[in-house]
Write a protein that holds these residues in place. Structure first.
Motif, PDB file in Angstrom:
ATOM      1  N   THR A  11       0.737  -1.265   0.193  1.00 26.59           N
ATOM      2  CA  THR A  11      -0.008  -0.042   0.068  1.00 26.59           C
ATOM      3  C   THR A  11       0.961   1.285   0.079  1.00 26.59           C
ATOM      4  N   THR A  12       1.838   1.332   0.659  1.00 27.77           N
ATOM      5  CA  THR A  12       2.730   2.834   0.909  1.00 27.77           C
ATOM      6  C   THR A  12       3.483   2.573  -0.215  1.00 27.77           C
ATOM      7  N   TRP A  15       1.745   4.431  -3.043  1.00 31.14           N
ATOM      8  CA  TRP A  15       1.738   5.809  -2.869  1.00 31.14           C
ATOM      9  C   TRP A  15       3.131   6.528  -3.413  1.00 31.14           C
ATOM     10  N   VAL A  16       4.219   6.023  -3.118  1.00 26.15           N
ATOM     11  CA  VAL A  16       5.619   6.602  -3.186  1.00 26.15           C
ATOM     12  C   VAL A  16       6.592   5.983  -4.215  1.00 26.15           C
ATOM     13  N   HIS A  17       6.260   4.706  -4.450  1.00 21.89           N
ATOM     14  CA  HIS A  17       7.212   4.051  -5.457  1.00 21.89           C
ATOM     15  C   HIS A  17       8.426   4.137  -5.175  1.00 21.89           C
ATOM     16  N   ALA A  22       8.734   3.578   1.532  1.00 16.07           N
ATOM     17  CA  ALA A  22       7.486   2.538   1.838  1.00 16.07           C
ATOM     18  C   ALA A  22       7.858   1.943   3.222  1.00 16.07           C
TER      19      ALA A  22
END
Length: 230
Positions: A11-12, A15-17, A22
């Protein structure tokens, strides 16, 4: 449990790739979840500090009678509703989390028969699974988070120094944190100087142990330690 841990990272990452960021966000989320335990631990330490004069008085009154001293100390704790083991709660909560994170991070970077990652615990269509598919490195900020610092130094000692510096930084932060805790915790008269030194430098030894664990775990603990210090 492992799927839940992998879902958090997935999930994280969506968001940030970025693998390191993450993992850092997951570390912060876990710290926020155990904040009530941390607050209870801090309150317990402060209460113990407030009772220090009375504890010293009991130690002087029952010098040489350890059993009687322990009984009176327990009465004192019960009277003031203080749990001397409260400071252990965050540590106990972290132990199963450490096992889960270790297994998840190892599972995500498990090498398949083709020499590439075969990510476990995440669905094939997830962002994290797609990013790790058909690669054999978890690269973030120029570092492969899938390997340990010791492995990195064996492959390329010069480049491995950066991995080692992360461990040194973690050890330094652990020492700062331990000294901050020690300054707020009343001295235990029953603890010898040797035991006190062991308790002081045990976190640093734990940091050095990270040399043999995936660098992703070093990132995880760096984030949590900075959070604790703040």
């Amino acid at each position: 449990m492992f799927q839940a841990g992998a879902w958090l990272i997935d999930t994280t990452y969506g968001w940030v790739h970025n693998y390191a960021i993450a993992i850092a966000l997951v570390a912060l989320a876990i710290m926020l979840l155990i904040t009530p335990l941390t607050m209870k631990s801090t309150k317990g330490m402060l209460e113990m500090q407030r009772l220090q004069p009375e504890m010293k008085k009991l130690q002087n009154q029952h010098k040489g009678d350890r059993q009687k001293l322990n009984e009176e100390m327990m009465k004192l704790y019960q009277e003031h509703k203080v749990n001397p083991l409260a400071s252990c709660l965050p540590l106990l909560a972290q132990m199963p989390v450490f096992i889960i994170m270790f297994r998840v991070l190892r599972g995500l970077t498990e090498i398949g028969s083709n020499g590439m990652f075969n990510p476990k615990y995440v669905s094939d269509g997830s962002d994290l699974s797609i990013a790790l598919h058909k690669v054999n490195k978890m690269m973030s900020f120029g570092l492969d988070l899938a390997i340990s610092p010791s492995q990195a130094m064996k492959v390329n000692f010069a480049h491995g120094i950066w991995y080692a510096l992360l461990v040194v930084l973690l050890g330094g932060l652990f020492l700062v944190q331990q000294r901050m805790v020690a300054s707020r915790t009343p001295a235990n008269a029953s603890m010898s100087a040797t035991q006190a030194k062991i308790m002081q430098y045990m976190p640093v030894a734990f940091a050095l142990f990270q040399v043999f664990l995936p660098t992703s775990l070093v990132v995880y603990y760096l984030t949590q330690t900075i959070f604790r210090i703040l």
